[in-house]
Structures are given as structure tokens and as C-alpha cells.
Design a protein around this motif. Structure first.
Motif, PDB file in Angstrom:
ATOM      1  N   GLU A   1       0.887  -1.159   0.000  1.00 30.89           N
ATOM      2  CA  GLU A   1       0.000   0.000   0.000  1.00 30.89           C
ATOM      3  C   GLU A   1       0.926   1.210   0.000  1.00 30.89           C
ATOM      4  OE1 GLU A   1      -2.770   1.625   3.414  1.00 30.89           O
ATOM      5  OE2 GLU A   1      -3.708  -0.137   2.470  1.00 30.89           O
ATOM      6  N   VAL A   2       1.080   1.833  -1.158  1.00 29.46           N
ATOM      7  CA  VAL A   2       2.080   2.885  -1.335  1.00 29.46           C
ATOM      8  C   VAL A   2       1.436   4.255  -1.111  1.00 29.46           C
ATOM      9  CG1 VAL A   2       3.867   3.807  -2.856  1.00 29.46           C
ATOM     10  CG2 VAL A   2       3.127   1.421  -3.119  1.00 29.46           C
ATOM     11  N   PRO A   3       1.953   5.045  -0.168  1.00 32.33           N
ATOM     12  CA  PRO A   3       1.445   6.408  -0.004  1.00 32.33           C
ATOM     13  C   PRO A   3       2.112   7.328  -1.038  1.00 32.33           C
ATOM     14  CG  PRO A   3       3.094   5.952   1.669  1.00 32.33           C
ATOM     15  CD  PRO A   3       2.964   4.695   0.844  1.00 32.33           C
ATOM     16  N   VAL A   4       1.338   7.835  -1.960  1.00 31.49           N
ATOM     17  CA  VAL A   4       1.884   8.687  -3.019  1.00 31.49           C
ATOM     18  C   VAL A   4       1.438  10.122  -2.790  1.00 31.49           C
ATOM     19  CG1 VAL A   4       1.946   9.147  -5.490  1.00 31.49           C
ATOM     20  CG2 VAL A   4       1.955   6.787  -4.663  1.00 31.49           C
ATOM     21  N   VAL A   5       2.409  10.992  -2.562  1.00 29.15           N
ATOM     22  CA  VAL A   5       2.125  12.403  -2.313  1.00 29.15           C
ATOM     23  C   VAL A   5       2.047  13.134  -3.652  1.00 29.15           C
ATOM     24  CG1 VAL A   5       2.933  14.518  -1.204  1.00 29.15           C
ATOM     25  CG2 VAL A   5       3.309  12.295  -0.102  1.00 29.15           C
ATOM     26  N   VAL A   6       0.928  13.807  -3.871  1.00 29.08           N
ATOM     27  CA  VAL A   6       0.704  14.525  -5.121  1.00 29.08           C
ATOM     28  C   VAL A   6       0.439  15.995  -4.821  1.00 29.08           C
ATOM     29  CG1 VAL A   6      -0.879  14.833  -7.068  1.00 29.08           C
ATOM     30  CG2 VAL A   6      -0.174  12.534  -6.390  1.00 29.08           C
ATOM     31  N   ASN A   7       1.136  16.844  -5.517  1.00 25.57           N
ATOM     32  CA  ASN A   7       0.900  18.288  -5.448  1.00 25.57           C
ATOM     33  C   ASN A   7       1.079  18.829  -6.855  1.00 25.57           C
ATOM     34  OD1 ASN A   7       0.632  20.984  -4.869  1.00 25.57           O
ATOM     35  ND2 ASN A   7       2.324  21.101  -3.410  1.00 25.57           N
ATOM     36  N   THR A   8      -0.004  18.880  -7.590  1.00 25.89           N
ATOM     37  CA  THR A   8       0.076  19.234  -8.999  1.00 25.89           C
ATOM     38  C   THR A   8      -1.181  19.991  -9.420  1.00 25.89           C
ATOM     39  OG1 THR A   8       0.547  18.319 -11.206  1.00 25.89           O
ATOM     40  CG2 THR A   8      -1.014  17.107  -9.839  1.00 25.89           C
ATOM     41  N   SER A   9      -1.132  20.586 -10.584  1.00 25.61           N
ATOM     42  CA  SER A   9      -2.304  21.269 -11.114  1.00 25.61           C
ATOM     43  C   SER A   9      -3.064  20.323 -12.030  1.00 25.61           C
ATOM     44  CB  SER A   9      -1.904  22.530 -11.887  1.00 25.61           C
ATOM     45  OG  SER A   9      -1.084  22.188 -12.996  1.00 25.61           O
ATOM     46  N   ALA A  10      -4.365  20.508 -12.098  1.00 21.46           N
ATOM     47  CA  ALA A  10      -5.215  19.699 -12.970  1.00 21.46           C
ATOM     48  C   ALA A  10      -6.255  20.605 -13.602  1.00 21.46           C
ATOM     49  CB  ALA A  10      -5.891  18.584 -12.171  1.00 21.46           C
TER      50      ALA A  10
ATOM     51  N   VAL B   1     -10.042  15.026 -10.429  1.00 21.87           N
ATOM     52  CA  VAL B   1      -8.894  14.436  -9.734  1.00 21.87           C
ATOM     53  C   VAL B   1      -8.424  13.154 -10.421  1.00 21.87           C
ATOM     54  CG1 VAL B   1      -8.048  13.480  -7.553  1.00 21.87           C
ATOM     55  CG2 VAL B   1      -9.545  15.487  -7.542  1.00 21.87           C
ATOM     56  N   VAL B   2      -9.341  12.208 -10.644  1.00 18.24           N
ATOM     57  CA  VAL B   2      -8.963  10.985 -11.364  1.00 18.24           C
ATOM     58  C   VAL B   2      -8.958  11.310 -12.847  1.00 18.24           C
ATOM     59  CG1 VAL B   2      -9.386   8.523 -11.683  1.00 18.24           C
ATOM     60  CG2 VAL B   2     -10.034   9.609  -9.545  1.00 18.24           C
ATOM     61  N   SER B   3      -7.886  11.949 -13.271  1.00 20.82           N
ATOM     62  CA  SER B   3      -7.733  12.426 -14.645  1.00 20.82           C
ATOM     63  C   SER B   3      -6.357  12.016 -15.154  1.00 20.82           C
ATOM     64  CB  SER B   3      -7.888  13.942 -14.709  1.00 20.82           C
ATOM     65  OG  SER B   3      -6.911  14.576 -13.894  1.00 20.82           O
ATOM     66  N   THR B   4      -6.164  12.129 -16.443  1.00 23.25           N
ATOM     67  CA  THR B   4      -4.911  11.654 -17.046  1.00 23.25           C
ATOM     68  C   THR B   4      -3.703  12.379 -16.478  1.00 23.25           C
ATOM     69  OG1 THR B   4      -6.128  11.151 -19.075  1.00 23.25           O
ATOM     70  CG2 THR B   4      -3.738  11.210 -19.220  1.00 23.25           C
ATOM     71  N   GLY B   5      -3.794  13.705 -16.320  1.00 24.41           N
ATOM     72  CA  GLY B   5      -2.654  14.472 -15.809  1.00 24.41           C
ATOM     73  C   GLY B   5      -2.256  14.071 -14.410  1.00 24.41           C
ATOM     74  N   VAL B   6      -3.229  13.830 -13.542  1.00 16.47           N
ATOM     75  CA  VAL B   6      -2.926  13.396 -12.171  1.00 16.47           C
ATOM     76  C   VAL B   6      -2.328  11.991 -12.184  1.00 16.47           C
ATOM     77  CG1 VAL B   6      -3.915  12.887  -9.905  1.00 16.47           C
ATOM     78  CG2 VAL B   6      -4.678  14.911 -11.168  1.00 16.47           C
ATOM     79  N   GLN B   7      -2.829  11.133 -13.080  1.00 23.23           N
ATOM     80  CA  GLN B   7      -2.256   9.786 -13.193  1.00 23.23           C
ATOM     81  C   GLN B   7      -0.792   9.853 -13.632  1.00 23.23           C
ATOM     82  OE1 GLN B   7      -3.873   7.296 -12.036  1.00 23.23           O
ATOM     83  NE2 GLN B   7      -5.983   7.144 -12.765  1.00 23.23           N
ATOM     84  N   VAL B   8      -0.469  10.810 -14.494  1.00 21.77           N
ATOM     85  CA  VAL B   8       0.928  10.993 -14.915  1.00 21.77           C
ATOM     86  C   VAL B   8       1.797  11.347 -13.709  1.00 21.77           C
ATOM     87  CG1 VAL B   8       2.507  12.457 -16.245  1.00 21.77           C
ATOM     88  CG2 VAL B   8       0.393  11.627 -17.300  1.00 21.77           C
ATOM     89  N   GLU B   9       1.301  12.243 -12.859  1.00 17.92           N
ATOM     90  CA  GLU B   9       2.077  12.650 -11.686  1.00 17.92           C
ATOM     91  C   GLU B   9       2.240  11.493 -10.703  1.00 17.92           C
ATOM     92  OE1 GLU B   9       4.267  14.880  -8.932  1.00 17.92           O
ATOM     93  OE2 GLU B   9       3.945  15.031 -11.096  1.00 17.92           O
ATOM     94  N   ILE B  10       1.210  10.667 -10.551  1.00 23.46           N
ATOM     95  CA  ILE B  10       1.330   9.494  -9.677  1.00 23.46           C
ATOM     96  C   ILE B  10       2.390   8.549 -10.209  1.00 23.46           C
ATOM     97  CG2 ILE B  10       0.129   7.380  -8.953  1.00 23.46           C
ATOM     98  CD1 ILE B  10      -2.380   9.116  -8.586  1.00 23.46           C
ATOM     99  N   LEU B  11       2.398   8.306 -11.510  1.00 18.57           N
ATOM    100  CA  LEU B  11       3.425   7.448 -12.104  1.00 18.57           C
ATOM    101  C   LEU B  11       4.812   8.055 -11.907  1.00 18.57           C
ATOM    102  CD1 LEU B  11       4.373   5.031 -13.749  1.00 18.57           C
ATOM    103  CD2 LEU B  11       3.787   6.292 -15.833  1.00 18.57           C
ATOM    104  N   ARG B  12       4.916   9.356 -12.030  1.00 17.98           N
ATOM    105  CA  ARG B  12       6.214  10.016 -11.812  1.00 17.98           C
ATOM    106  C   ARG B  12       6.695   9.804 -10.385  1.00 17.98           C
ATOM    107  NH1 ARG B  12       9.018  14.904 -10.756  1.00 17.98           N
ATOM    108  NH2 ARG B  12       7.250  15.796  -9.629  1.00 17.98           N
ATOM    109  N   GLN B  13       5.809   9.942  -9.436  1.00 20.47           N
ATOM    110  CA  GLN B  13       6.191   9.756  -8.033  1.00 20.47           C
ATOM    111  C   GLN B  13       6.540   8.300  -7.732  1.00 20.47           C
ATOM    112  OE1 GLN B  13       6.791  12.127  -5.889  1.00 20.47           O
ATOM    113  NE2 GLN B  13       6.112  13.754  -7.276  1.00 20.47           N
TER     114      GLN B  13
END
Length: 392
Positions: A33-42, A158-170
Motif C-alpha cells: 500500500e504505497v502512499p503517493v504524495v501529489v501536489n500538482t495542477s489539474a 482528480v482521477v484524470s490523465t494528468g494526475v495519473q501521470v504525476e502518480i506514475l512520476r512519483q
């Protein structure tokens, strides 16, 4: 009718159990269970609300009618997404393998969770995870935000392509640092993988997962050593892709027991026939695999569909690794059922000008669901040969 359904469910469960009777030798996996911190624009989108199947049909009509507003005109502004999301993942490392320090980080597409990569029926023939481990690589698969056991936040912005990109980056940053397992909560499996640290990371995607990787390569191309983009291809028929063939219904209404934790804006394919149309080609799949695909199906957010185009068509000048577009010859969604003579390799290379190698492979006779098709393992060999030839 109820007794027939029970028999079918038991039959699929039996096949699943048989499929895992002889797992890959040396399969070491830990569920995290990975805690992924996201701080990005959408992007905040103009969208129809979806709170019932009647609303879903209205949403599909709005998304596909030729005179409806185009994507650009639906942009209302920007929002900040700042949160820590729970991402469910599985890290597998071969007990012995010459390439175990190369991690394949796999992102699944629409309609599935991470089980897409680890098919439990006849896993020796279909599981990509088992094939990767047998080839000596390590692999991390995860449930995208909004699917499986991962967090399921707002489905519109929130559950959008750009946010998914940031999650993958993290996730890529965590994996590269060697903290993917140690920074996560272990929920099952092996206990000796907490110190695993890869020296190379190859992004592997399917469908929307490949689109998310494309976004990552544009935003942070130096983060990846290679990319395998399955179930996606820039081509002359890509404009024919539509949400209509999915036959979507409101997830909670379609199956209250299975999808009761999904709220407004989460949609799922309505019938097994819809699943076949989108993912499989007659003559290239076993009926048991269609049953399996239907059993493990997952909802998606409306926000992912409207935001798909925001990451496409942009060059990735910082990405220097090899990239392979791998798609079923008969992919219905992205090629209108026939990918032959629809793409331009020169145009693809312009998007990845610094890439060490670029190839396109059409898997013969295969539809969109590559891991569910009868020639799956033959396709995996094509991927591995490409990676080997590229020094990975």
C-alpha cells in the motif's frame, strides 16, 4: 438462472486456482500500500454529472455527438490537487535473474486493475508478470488511482490523465530511490524485498496506461530508461476511437456489491459482449479468458476520458531510451479494427528525437486485450527481444 450464474462463477474460480497451481519458480512478490504524495495542477472540466445509468447514456451522447463542444472549449480553468493517495501495488523480483536490477513498472489501462498484467487463468500462457520474472526482470504493477484497491477520489477532475501521470512520476522516483517497498505498508507476500533498488526502470503500459507513460516521457523523460507502449499507436484511425462501444453504465448501479464504493462519475462496461467488442478478437481468445476479463473488470472515471488528449502529440526531447509501440493488429479501439498501413514511423520518431531506438509491432490477429489473447507469450517474446536488443 441464479444456479447457472453460480456454476459460472465457480468455474472461473476453479480455473483461477488451477492457473496458479505451478507459479514461476522463484517468484518473490510483496503486496504494498504505497502512499503517493501529489501536489500538482489539474484541469477543471465542463462535464455532465453522472449519477445513474441514464446519466451515463446522456454523457456518452454528449461526448460523441459531432456538434458537442470540443475538448478545448470544455476547459473551465485549473485546480490544485494536493493529497496523499493510497496506491495498491505488487513488487516481484526473481530469486535469480541476470536482469533483476531492471524494473519494469507496469501501468494498466481502462477496464482493469493490476490483474491485467498477472492473468490467473493458465498463468504460464497469459501472465505477463510470470513471463517477466522468467526472463529475469523485476516488475512492479499497481492499481491506477480510482481502480482496484487504490484510492477512489473525485472522478471528474482528480482521477484524470494528468494526475495519473504525476502518480506514475512519483512511483518512478520512489522506485529509483530504493524506497518503493520500505516507504510502503506491506499487506502481504515476501518480507525480504524492502531494500530492492533497481539500476534501470522501463515503463510498460497498456492503452490508457501507455497514454499516461507518454505524458511522463514528455514531462520527465530522463526518469525512464525505456518504454513499451502496448495497446496504443499514433495512427490515421485514432480519431475513430469512441466511448460508445463500451456500453457504459453507472458503476454502482451496474453491480452494487462489487462497485458500491464508487461514487459519482465512475462508469463500467455493461455486458460481457461489450468487453469482447473492446478487448478481444474472435479466433484469438479462449472463452475462459473472456469470462475472466468480465469477472475482474474495473470502473473508470469520466475525467480520464475527457482528459486523454491533454498529454498526447507532444514531443519528449529529454527521453533517450528505446520505445516500442506494440499493438494488436485488429485493435478495435485505436485503429478501428485494423492497424495495418495506418501509421508513419518517421512521424513517431519526431516525437522522440533523442530515443536510442524506436519500433512498431503489430501482434498478428490480436485485439486490444493483449494479455488475454492466445498468442500472448509470443508477444511477450517480441517485447523482450526489443529490450535485449536495446541493452536492457
Amino acid at each position: 438462472m441464479a444456479s447457472v450464474l453460480v456454476v459460472l462463477v465457480l468455474a472461473v474460480a476453479s480455473l483461477v486456482n488451477k492457473g496458479r497451481a505451478s507459479p514461476t519458480s522463484g517468484r518473490q512478490c510483496v503486496q504494498l500500500e504505497v502512499p503517493v504524495v501529489v501536489n500538482t495542477s489539474a484541469i477543471h472540466w465542463l462535464q455532465k454529472k453522472v449519477d445513474s445509468t441514464i446519466d451515463v447514456v446522456d454523457w456518452v451522447d454528449d461526448m460523441t455527438t459531432w456538434s458537442s463542444p470540443n475538448t478545448t472549449s470544455r476547459i473551465l480553468g485549473q485546480i490544485t490537487v494536493k493529497d496523499t493517495f493510497k496506491i495498491s501495488g505488487q513488487l516481484c523480483v526473481p530469486a535469480k535473474g541476470p536482469r533483476s536490477d531492471t524494473l519494469q513498472l507496469a501501468t494498466h489501462g481502462v477496464g482493469f486493475d493490476k490483474r491485467y498484467w498477472d492473468v490467473e487463468i493458465r498463468s504460464d500462457q497469459y501472465s505477463y508478470v510470470d513471463s517477466v520474472l522468467a526472463e529475469g526482470y523485476s516488475i512492479f504493477t499497481y492499481d491506477r488511482l480510482g481502480t482496484g484497491a487504490s484510492s477512489k477520489p473525485d472522478a471528474y477532475d482528480v482521477v484524470s490523465t494528468g494526475v495519473q501521470v504525476e502518480i506514475l512520476r512519483q512511483l518512478t522516483i520512489l522506485a529509483r530511490s530504493g524506497k518503493l517497498a520500505s516507504a510502503s505498508k506491506k499487506v502481504g507476500g515476501s518480507s525480504n524485498l524492502s531494500s530492492y533498488k533497481p539500476t534501470k526502470i522501463v515503463q510498460v503500459g497498456h492503452s490508457l496506461g501507455s497514454v499516461i507513460i507518454i505524458g511522463l516521457l514528455t514531462a520527465d523523460g530522463a526518469s525512464s530508461d525505456g518504454a513499451i507502449l502496448t495497446g496504443f499507436l499514433y495512427n490515421s484511425q485514432i480519431g475513430s476511437a469512441s466511448v460508445a462501444p463500451w456500453g457504459f453504465e453507472y458503476a454502482k448501479e451496474n453491480d452494487p456489491k462489487k462497485f458500491g464504493d464508487r461514487g459519482s462519475g465512475y462508469i463500467v462496461q455493461a455486458t460481457k459482449a461489450n468487453t469482447q467488442l473492446v478487448f478481444l478478437k474472435k479466433g484469438a481468445f479462449e472463452p475462459a479468458l473472456l469470462d475472466y476479463a468480465w469477472e475482474v473488470r474495473q470502473p473508470n472515471s469520466v475525467g480520464e476520458f475527457i482528459s486523454l488528449g491533454t498529454v498526447l502529440g507532444q514531443p519528449a526531447p529529454a527521453f533517450k531510451g528505446p520505445v516500442q509501440f506494440f499493438i494488436g493488429e485488429k485493435d478495435y479501439g485505436f485503429c478501428g479494427g485494423d492497424c495495418n498501413h495506418t501509421y508513419n514511423v518517421t512521424a513517431l520518431k519526431e516525437l522522440y528525437p533523442a530515443s536510442s531506438a524506436l519500433s512498431v509491432h503489430l501482434q498478428p490477429g490480436t485485439g486490444h486485450g493483449l494479455t488475454l489473447s492466445t498468442n500472448a507469450t509470443a508477444g511477450y517474446k517480441v517485447i523482450f527481444n526489443f529490450l535485449h536488443g536495446s541493452g536492457l
